[in-house]
Design a protein around this motif. Structure first.
Motif, PDB file in Angstrom:
ATOM      1  N   PHE A   2      35.162  37.681  39.480  1.00 11.41           N
ATOM      2  CA  PHE A   2      35.878  37.203  40.660  1.00 11.41           C
ATOM      3  C   PHE A   2      37.148  36.467  40.235  1.00 11.41           C
ATOM      4  CE2 PHE A   2      36.776  33.745  43.635  1.00 11.41           C
ATOM      5  CZ  PHE A   2      36.976  34.469  44.813  1.00 11.41           C
ATOM      6  N   THR A   3      37.009  35.596  39.255  1.00 10.43           N
ATOM      7  CA  THR A   3      38.145  34.789  38.791  1.00 10.43           C
ATOM      8  C   THR A   3      39.226  35.656  38.170  1.00 10.43           C
ATOM      9  OG1 THR A   3      36.613  32.983  38.373  1.00 10.43           O
ATOM     10  CG2 THR A   3      38.778  32.816  37.356  1.00 10.43           C
ATOM     11  N   SER A   4      38.842  36.595  37.324  1.00 13.32           N
ATOM     12  CA  SER A   4      39.845  37.477  36.716  1.00 13.32           C
ATOM     13  C   SER A   4      40.479  38.366  37.773  1.00 13.32           C
ATOM     14  CB  SER A   4      39.232  38.325  35.600  1.00 13.32           C
ATOM     15  OG  SER A   4      38.284  39.239  36.120  1.00 13.32           O
ATOM     16  N   GLY A   5      39.710  38.728  38.807  1.00 11.53           N
ATOM     17  CA  GLY A   5      40.278  39.500  39.910  1.00 11.53           C
ATOM     18  C   GLY A   5      41.315  38.694  40.664  1.00 11.53           C
ATOM     19  N   TRP A   6      40.977  37.425  40.971  1.00 16.58           N
ATOM     20  CA  TRP A   6      41.945  36.578  41.669  1.00 16.58           C
ATOM     21  C   TRP A   6      43.231  36.445  40.849  1.00 16.58           C
ATOM     22  CZ3 TRP A   6      44.313  32.091  40.106  1.00 16.58           C
ATOM     23  CH2 TRP A   6      45.125  31.481  41.064  1.00 16.58           C
ATOM     24  N   ALA A   7      43.080  36.148  39.570  1.00 20.72           N
ATOM     25  CA  ALA A   7      44.255  35.956  38.713  1.00 20.72           C
ATOM     26  C   ALA A   7      45.033  37.256  38.542  1.00 20.72           C
ATOM     27  CB  ALA A   7      43.825  35.396  37.361  1.00 20.72           C
ATOM     28  N   SER A   8      44.348  38.395  38.499  1.00 19.85           N
ATOM     29  CA  SER A   8      45.035  39.679  38.376  1.00 19.85           C
ATOM     30  C   SER A   8      45.911  39.959  39.587  1.00 19.85           C
ATOM     31  CB  SER A   8      44.030  40.819  38.207  1.00 19.85           C
ATOM     32  OG  SER A   8      43.372  40.727  36.968  1.00 19.85           O
ATOM     33  N   VAL A  71      49.083  48.360  41.323  1.00 18.98           N
ATOM     34  CA  VAL A  71      48.816  47.983  39.931  1.00 18.98           C
ATOM     35  C   VAL A  71      47.839  46.805  39.837  1.00 18.98           C
ATOM     36  CG1 VAL A  71      49.862  47.108  37.794  1.00 18.98           C
ATOM     37  CG2 VAL A  71      51.038  48.870  39.135  1.00 18.98           C
ATOM     38  N   ARG A  72      48.084  45.750  40.585  1.00 19.30           N
ATOM     39  CA  ARG A  72      47.259  44.545  40.450  1.00 19.30           C
ATOM     40  C   ARG A  72      45.794  44.768  40.832  1.00 19.30           C
ATOM     41  NH1 ARG A  72      52.149  41.117  42.775  1.00 19.30           N
ATOM     42  NH2 ARG A  72      53.265  40.791  40.821  1.00 19.30           N
ATOM     43  N   PRO A  73      45.483  45.416  41.960  1.00 18.64           N
ATOM     44  CA  PRO A  73      44.068  45.674  42.248  1.00 18.64           C
ATOM     45  C   PRO A  73      43.404  46.592  41.215  1.00 18.64           C
ATOM     46  CG  PRO A  73      45.338  45.822  44.254  1.00 18.64           C
ATOM     47  CD  PRO A  73      46.320  45.709  43.121  1.00 18.64           C
ATOM     48  N   LEU A  74      44.149  47.585  40.726  1.00 18.32           N
ATOM     49  CA  LEU A  74      43.579  48.445  39.684  1.00 18.32           C
ATOM     50  C   LEU A  74      43.310  47.644  38.415  1.00 18.32           C
ATOM     51  CD1 LEU A  74      45.607  51.761  40.090  1.00 18.32           C
ATOM     52  CD2 LEU A  74      43.206  51.338  40.667  1.00 18.32           C
ATOM     53  N   ALA A  75      44.243  46.766  38.056  1.00 21.48           N
ATOM     54  CA  ALA A  75      44.039  45.923  36.868  1.00 21.48           C
ATOM     55  C   ALA A  75      42.853  44.991  37.074  1.00 21.48           C
ATOM     56  CB  ALA A  75      45.306  45.124  36.561  1.00 21.48           C
ATOM     57  N   GLY A  76      42.737  44.409  38.268  1.00 23.82           N
ATOM     58  CA  GLY A  76      41.602  43.534  38.557  1.00 23.82           C
ATOM     59  C   GLY A  76      40.279  44.280  38.461  1.00 23.82           C
ATOM     60  N   ALA A  77      40.254  45.511  38.958  1.00 24.39           N
ATOM     61  CA  ALA A  77      39.040  46.328  38.875  1.00 24.39           C
ATOM     62  C   ALA A  77      38.725  46.687  37.430  1.00 24.39           C
ATOM     63  CB  ALA A  77      39.204  47.595  39.710  1.00 24.39           C
ATOM     64  N   TRP A  78      39.757  47.052  36.672  1.00 26.56           N
ATOM     65  CA  TRP A  78      39.580  47.437  35.259  1.00 26.56           C
ATOM     66  C   TRP A  78      39.038  46.266  34.445  1.00 26.56           C
ATOM     67  CZ3 TRP A  78      43.080  46.335  30.936  1.00 26.56           C
ATOM     68  CH2 TRP A  78      42.756  47.032  29.766  1.00 26.56           C
ATOM     69  N   ALA A  84      32.121  43.194  32.792  1.00 21.88           N
ATOM     70  CA  ALA A  84      30.716  43.437  33.125  1.00 21.88           C
ATOM     71  C   ALA A  84      30.034  44.272  32.052  1.00 21.88           C
ATOM     72  CB  ALA A  84      30.610  44.141  34.466  1.00 21.88           C
ATOM     73  N   GLY A  85      30.773  45.120  31.392  1.00 24.48           N
ATOM     74  CA  GLY A  85      30.211  46.020  30.391  1.00 24.48           C
ATOM     75  C   GLY A  85      30.752  47.415  30.616  1.00 24.48           C
ATOM     76  N   GLN A  86      30.421  48.317  29.754  1.00 23.43           N
ATOM     77  CA  GLN A  86      30.988  49.653  29.846  1.00 23.43           C
ATOM     78  C   GLN A  86      29.911  50.725  29.980  1.00 23.43           C
ATOM     79  OE1 GLN A  86      33.672  50.178  26.567  1.00 23.43           O
ATOM     80  NE2 GLN A  86      34.885  48.418  27.129  1.00 23.43           N
ATOM     81  N   SER A  87      28.822  50.378  30.629  1.00 24.31           N
ATOM     82  CA  SER A  87      27.731  51.339  30.736  1.00 24.31           C
ATOM     83  C   SER A  87      27.903  52.298  31.895  1.00 24.31           C
ATOM     84  CB  SER A  87      26.397  50.597  30.890  1.00 24.31           C
ATOM     85  OG  SER A  87      26.364  49.931  32.141  1.00 24.31           O
ATOM     86  N   GLY A  88      28.794  51.977  32.854  1.00 23.78           N
ATOM     87  CA  GLY A  88      28.964  52.826  34.018  1.00 23.78           C
ATOM     88  C   GLY A  88      27.849  52.644  35.034  1.00 23.78           C
ATOM     89  N   SER A  89      27.042  51.607  34.865  1.00 26.31           N
ATOM     90  CA  SER A  89      25.933  51.355  35.773  1.00 26.31           C
ATOM     91  C   SER A  89      26.445  50.803  37.103  1.00 26.31           C
ATOM     92  CB  SER A  89      24.955  50.363  35.139  1.00 26.31           C
ATOM     93  OG  SER A  89      25.580  49.103  35.005  1.00 26.31           O
ATOM     94  N   LEU A  90      25.563  50.738  38.064  1.00 22.87           N
ATOM     95  CA  LEU A  90      25.912  50.233  39.381  1.00 22.87           C
ATOM     96  C   LEU A  90      26.455  48.797  39.324  1.00 22.87           C
ATOM     97  CD1 LEU A  90      26.057  50.887  42.360  1.00 22.87           C
ATOM     98  CD2 LEU A  90      23.692  50.123  42.578  1.00 22.87           C
ATOM     99  N   LEU A  97      34.616  46.708  41.587  1.00 20.87           N
ATOM    100  CA  LEU A  97      34.987  46.589  42.999  1.00 20.87           C
ATOM    101  C   LEU A  97      35.278  45.143  43.378  1.00 20.87           C
ATOM    102  CD1 LEU A  97      32.492  49.105  44.642  1.00 20.87           C
ATOM    103  CD2 LEU A  97      34.965  49.358  44.384  1.00 20.87           C
ATOM    104  N   LEU A  98      34.477  44.218  42.860  1.00 23.73           N
ATOM    105  CA  LEU A  98      34.709  42.795  43.130  1.00 23.73           C
ATOM    106  C   LEU A  98      36.056  42.361  42.558  1.00 23.73           C
ATOM    107  CD1 LEU A  98      33.743  39.999  44.116  1.00 23.73           C
ATOM    108  CD2 LEU A  98      32.698  39.699  41.864  1.00 23.73           C
ATOM    109  N   GLY A  99      36.328  42.729  41.310  1.00 27.11           N
ATOM    110  CA  GLY A  99      37.606  42.372  40.684  1.00 27.11           C
ATOM    111  C   GLY A  99      38.782  42.990  41.421  1.00 27.11           C
TER     112      GLY A  99
END
Length: 194
Positions: A2-8, A71-78, A84-90, A97-99
Motif C-alpha cells: 500500500f505504501t509503495s503504491g501511494w508513493a509510486s 506509468v505510475r499505476p503500472l509502476a505501483g502494481a509492479w 509480495a513475491g514472484q510466484s504469480g499466486s493470487l 492490484l493494491l499497489g
C-alpha cells in the motif's frame, strides 16, 4: 505494498530508486533483486532527475502527469507484486492490484493538485509543491523499510487528506481547464487570421 503504491503515485521513479538503493547497500534484505539491478537503478535515477525538473515547471508538470497517468499505476502494481513475491499466486496478484490502485488514487491527487496550483499566477508554488512531494514520497518509502505499519498509516492519512483537499480544489481545477481551452481556442483563431 500500500505504501509503495501511494508513493509510486507521487513519484514512481523515486520509489524504485530508493528501494533499489536500500537493497543494494544492504540497508534492507526485503528488497527484491530485480529492483537492485544496476540498469534498473540507473534508469530510475535518470527518470527521477527528469521528473524533478519537469515537476517544477508550470504546465509542463501537468503534461508530465498526463503521460504518467498510465506509468505510475503500472509502476505501483509492479513494485507491489515484486514486494509480495514472484510466484504469480493470487496474493501476489492482489498485492499488485493494491499497489496499482493506490498509485492511481495518489496520482489523481497529485495531478489534480498540480492543475489547481497552475491556476495561480506565480511559479514558486510549483517548486515548493514538487519538493514537498519528492521529500514526502522518499520519507514514506524510507519509513516503510524500517516501520511498515507506521508508513502505511502515514500513507493512508496523506491519501485521505489529499482526496479531501482535491475536492476543495475542484473549482480551481475547472478554472485551469477553462483557461487551457480558451488558450487553445485563441491559438486556433490566431492561426486562421490573415
Amino acid at each position: 505494498m500500500f505504501t509503495s503504491g501511494w508513493a509510486s503515485g507521487i513519484n514512481a521513479y523515486a520509489v524504485v530508486l530508493l528501494l533499489g538503493l536500500f537493497g543494494a547497500t544492504g540497508v534492507s534484505d526485503d528488497v527484491p533483486q530485480t529492483l537492485q539491478r544496476p540498469e534498473v537503478l540507473i534508469t530510475a535515477g535518470v527518470l527521477f532527475l527528469c521528473e524533478a525538473v519537469a515537476d517544477k515547471i508550470p504546465y509542463v508538470d501537468s503534461l508530465w502527469d498526463s503521460v504518467h497517468t498510465v506509468v505510475r499505476p503500472l509502476a505501483g502494481a509492479w513494485v507491489g507484486a515484486l514486494l509480495a513475491g514472484q510466484s504469480g499466486s493470487l496474493p501476489d496478484v492482489a498485492a499488485g492490484l493494491l499497489g496499482g490502485s493506490t498509485a492511481l488514487a495518489s496520482h489523481t491527487v497529485k495531478a489534480g493538485t498540480r492543475m489547481a496550483v497552475n491556476a495561480s499566477p506565480e511559479p514558486f508554488s510549483n517548486i515548493v509543491l514538487s519538493l514537498a512531494e519528492d521529500l514526502g514520497a522518499g520519507a514514506v518509502v524510507a519509513l516503510a523499510v524500517f516501520h511498515p505499519v507506521a508508513a502505511a498509516v502515514v500513507a493512508a492519512v496523506l491519501l485521505a487528506g489529499g482526496l479531501l483537499a482535491l475536492l476543495f480544489l475542484a473549482s480551481r481545477i475547472r478554472r485551469f481547464l477553462r483557461r487551457r481551452a480558451q488558450r487553445r481556442e485563441e491559438r486556433r483563431l490566431a492561426s486562421r487570421a490573415p
